[in-house]
Scaffold this active site. Sequence first.
Site, PDB file in Angstrom:
ATOM      1  N   HIS A  72     -96.024 -60.265 -29.147  1.00  0.00           N
ATOM      2  CA  HIS A  72     -97.229 -60.272 -29.979  1.00  0.00           C
ATOM      3  C   HIS A  72     -98.482 -60.403 -29.106  1.00  0.00           C
ATOM      4  O   HIS A  72     -99.434 -59.618 -29.249  1.00  0.00           O
ATOM      5  CB  HIS A  72     -97.142 -61.439 -30.968  1.00  0.00           C
ATOM      6  CG  HIS A  72     -98.334 -61.582 -31.864  1.00  0.00           C
ATOM      7  ND1 HIS A  72     -98.356 -61.125 -33.156  1.00  0.00           N
ATOM      8  CD2 HIS A  72     -99.564 -62.135 -31.658  1.00  0.00           C
ATOM      9  CE1 HIS A  72     -99.531 -61.383 -33.706  1.00  0.00           C
ATOM     10  NE2 HIS A  72    -100.283 -62.007 -32.818  1.00  0.00           N
ATOM     11  N   GLU A  73     -98.499 -61.377 -28.212  1.00  0.00           N
ATOM     12  CA  GLU A  73     -99.679 -61.586 -27.376  1.00  0.00           C
ATOM     13  C   GLU A  73     -99.873 -60.445 -26.381  1.00  0.00           C
ATOM     14  O   GLU A  73    -101.008 -60.119 -26.017  1.00  0.00           O
ATOM     15  CB  GLU A  73     -99.595 -62.933 -26.659  1.00  0.00           C
ATOM     16  CG  GLU A  73     -99.524 -64.142 -27.585  1.00  0.00           C
ATOM     17  CD  GLU A  73    -100.648 -64.198 -28.616  1.00  0.00           C
ATOM     18  OE1 GLU A  73    -101.739 -63.634 -28.349  1.00  0.00           O
ATOM     19  OE2 GLU A  73    -100.431 -64.788 -29.692  1.00  0.00           O
ATOM     20  N   HIS A  75    -102.040 -57.839 -27.930  1.00  0.00           N
ATOM     21  CA  HIS A  75    -103.469 -58.136 -27.742  1.00  0.00           C
ATOM     22  C   HIS A  75    -103.909 -57.805 -26.312  1.00  0.00           C
ATOM     23  O   HIS A  75    -104.944 -57.170 -26.092  1.00  0.00           O
ATOM     24  CB  HIS A  75    -103.729 -59.626 -27.995  1.00  0.00           C
ATOM     25  CG  HIS A  75    -103.710 -60.026 -29.431  1.00  0.00           C
ATOM     26  ND1 HIS A  75    -104.551 -59.480 -30.363  1.00  0.00           N
ATOM     27  CD2 HIS A  75    -102.959 -60.955 -30.085  1.00  0.00           C
ATOM     28  CE1 HIS A  75    -104.323 -60.048 -31.552  1.00  0.00           C
ATOM     29  NE2 HIS A  75    -103.363 -60.938 -31.405  1.00  0.00           N
ATOM     30  N   GLU A  99    -105.360 -57.249 -34.110  1.00  0.00           N
ATOM     31  CA  GLU A  99    -104.094 -57.704 -34.680  1.00  0.00           C
ATOM     32  C   GLU A  99    -103.168 -56.535 -34.998  1.00  0.00           C
ATOM     33  O   GLU A  99    -101.943 -56.687 -34.971  1.00  0.00           O
ATOM     34  CB  GLU A  99    -104.361 -58.537 -35.943  1.00  0.00           C
ATOM     35  CG  GLU A  99    -103.195 -59.371 -36.401  1.00  0.00           C
ATOM     36  CD  GLU A  99    -102.822 -60.494 -35.422  1.00  0.00           C
ATOM     37  OE1 GLU A  99    -101.705 -61.037 -35.551  1.00  0.00           O
ATOM     38  OE2 GLU A  99    -103.642 -60.814 -34.541  1.00  0.00           O
TER      39      GLU A  99
END
Length: 489
Positions: A254-255, A258, A284
């Site tokens: 997830h990170e 980003h 996001e």
Amino acid sequence: MTAYDDLMAFQRETSALGQIAGRLGWDQETVMPRGAAPQRAEEMAAIEAVLHARRSDPRVAEWLEHAAPQDEVGMAQLREIRRAYERAVKVPADLATAIARVTSSAQGTWAQARADEDVSAFLPVLEEVVSLKRQEGEALAQGGDVYDAMVEDYEPYTTGVQIGAIFDAMRPRLVALRAAVLDRPEPAALSGNFDETIQMRLSQKLAEIFGYDLSHGRVDKAVHPFSSGSGLDVRITTRTSETDPFNCFYSTVHEVGHAAYEQGISRDYLLTPLGQGASMGVHESQSRIYENQLGRSRAFTGWLYGEMTEAFGDFGIADADAFYATVNRVHNGYIRTEADEVQYNLHIMLRFDLERALMAGDLQVRDLEAAWNDRFKADFGYAVDTPSNGCLQDVHWSVGLFGYFPTYALGNVYAGCLYQALRAAVSDLDAQLAEGNTSGATGWLRENLQRHGGLYAPRESIRRASDMEPGPEPLLDYLEQKFGGIYGL
């Protein structure tokens, strides 16, 4: 030197100082000694005072008036500088400094209250944060909607009413899917212990597989995973749990979504307003498509099953099909960041409604815990057991990020649009993912969205990349197809 050149030189210096402030925040979340919190609050307040003075410098208005950019990029730079300047001059310098000081201190208070399961220890400072942020919102709104003014920081050109309409359209299908899935037998959960050193090693491998450039980044541990920085220095954190390696692996992926967005932006935009994501919702969309549509896909989980078996030995899941169901298991739980794809947006809707009420003055901070618990029981059907599983679970309100939460669900909506376009464009996507190769997907995202940074407004960024008007239908169709297949609906 032209007025445009002077403005951009000034802007790059301001952006560089902003990156330094961000690095202080990263340090506070990762390696700062706990006892340094009071001094860090003063440091953050001092640098915010400098930043606010620069962002509201009268010379910016003069340069904007006389700047004559020659191309689309220059026009977009002015658009974003003007928007930021017009916001900055509305907020008194002493208020901006006070917010920076209080939120830096409140972050530590929240962390301790969360560890102690003590809401009462956090409420006084939260009340102060809410009061200051409401003052800021009123200054920005100038008679308009306070919450809209806060959303503008994270999702420009979007209002609370527009977000509410999207959520209202999503809720019936999400609630129906949730009910149907929870009525079916639940796939097996992981059990046993998973060495945390091995988790971090595999986590780093996942980061690289998804395109994270470690020569311009690093992976550390934090209580609340996050991504920080832009351009040539983009850092991520993850967390480990001895009994839940998915928490580590999918927090990392997830990170990385980003971070890959920030690393993928054209270097021509370095330290300028365009050298960052178009919005938090668009940001996001990257983290969620990396984590869910790619990382939790049947193809990629087959590869991950092999990697985990090699790393941990037999961990009780019979085969790759059973593992895919386990990774995507829909189950009752309290924590937003650990929620499955079916229920995640319902967690966001809860926070969206509560923070709108706080900013409107319809909900008092002293009543927040009860309001949270009542709403959670109504939405999910069971009671919150501890504050850390309830209103103390997220860091956002302690650091003043009101208006941020809805961008998580908007990111899912945007990711649904992008994934539909991506699948059409990369015909052998599943075959690539089955080999642990994400380059087709991440390359498409970099070319069609990431490299543009803030060049286009948020919805326009998604529309250009996906060739459709952003809306929730592609996401809802994807969820119904995926979980209908897993649960035999």
